[in-house]
Design a protein around this motif. Structure first.
Motif, PDB file in Angstrom:
ATOM      1  N   LEU A  57     -36.787 -24.687  17.533  1.00 47.55           N
ATOM      2  CA  LEU A  57     -36.016 -25.620  17.927  1.00 47.55           C
ATOM      3  C   LEU A  57     -35.790 -25.246  19.579  1.00 47.55           C
ATOM      4  CD1 LEU A  57     -33.317 -25.572  15.563  1.00 47.55           C
ATOM      5  CD2 LEU A  57     -34.969 -27.377  15.693  1.00 47.55           C
ATOM      6  N   SER A  78     -36.327 -19.932  16.373  1.00 47.59           N
ATOM      7  CA  SER A  78     -36.708 -20.327  15.115  1.00 47.59           C
ATOM      8  C   SER A  78     -36.014 -21.022  14.278  1.00 47.59           C
ATOM      9  CB  SER A  78     -37.484 -19.082  14.286  1.00 47.59           C
ATOM     10  OG  SER A  78     -38.468 -18.621  15.065  1.00 47.59           O
ATOM     11  N   ILE A 133     -33.792 -22.072  11.216  1.00 52.46           N
ATOM     12  CA  ILE A 133     -33.621 -21.053   9.856  1.00 52.46           C
ATOM     13  C   ILE A 133     -34.257 -21.681   8.682  1.00 52.46           C
ATOM     14  CG2 ILE A 133     -31.366 -22.276   9.432  1.00 52.46           C
ATOM     15  CD1 ILE A 133     -30.062 -19.246   9.352  1.00 52.46           C
ATOM     16  N   GLY A 151     -30.496 -38.631  10.727  1.00 53.38           N
ATOM     17  CA  GLY A 151     -29.953 -37.375   9.977  1.00 53.38           C
ATOM     18  C   GLY A 151     -29.828 -36.277  10.791  1.00 53.38           C
TER      19      GLY A 151
END
Ligand code: AMP
Ligand code: ZN
Length: 114
Positions: free
Chosen positions: A39, A28, A30, A92
């Motif tokens: 992820l 998961s 964060i 990003g």
């Protein structure tokens, strides 16, 4: 190597595990952006798509097969979901260990770019 996702895969840094097989680990995010935000990462350290080659490219099908499994596990197939790879600076990318974001768990995920 000082890579946060390698440390998550090895267990040195804790994570909320969602799925694992011989070549892939999923956990998961964060800071979830949607009710389901997972992820999916290859166990081998690959910086990003720039480092995919014929030699290691099989990892991409392994990642997508894991996405398919996780989507089923999390009940995402009916509503649909989004898979994102942030690749490099303009996107990003924060963690330079290849990863796919699975985003879902709501009726409408909105436009593709914020
Ligand atoms: P990206 O911008 O695609 O590189 O995304 C990196 C993602 O990793 C972000 O969504 C972060 O919230 C997530 N992240 C960073 N550190 C951790 C961690 N220790 N456990 C889970 N997710 C993390
Ligand atoms: Zn790594």
């Amino acid at each position: 190597m000082d890579c946060i996702f390698c440390k998550i895969i090895s267990g040195e840094i804790p994570s909320e595990k969602v799925y694992e097989n011989a070549s892939v680990y999923a956990f998961s995010d964060i800071h979830p952006l949607t009710p389901v935000h997972v992820l999916v990462v290859p166990k081998v350290h690959i910086k990003n798509i720039d480092d995919i080659s014929e030699e290691n490219g099989r990892v991409m099908s392994d990642l997508f097969a894991a996405v398919n499994e996780i989507a089923a596990m999390k009940g995402l197939r009916e509503k649909g979901y989004r898979v994102i790879i942030n690749n490099g600076k303009a996107a990003g990318q924060e963690v330079f260990h290849l990863h796919m974001h699975i985003l879902g768990g709501k009726e409408d995920l909105g436009g593709m770019l914020a």
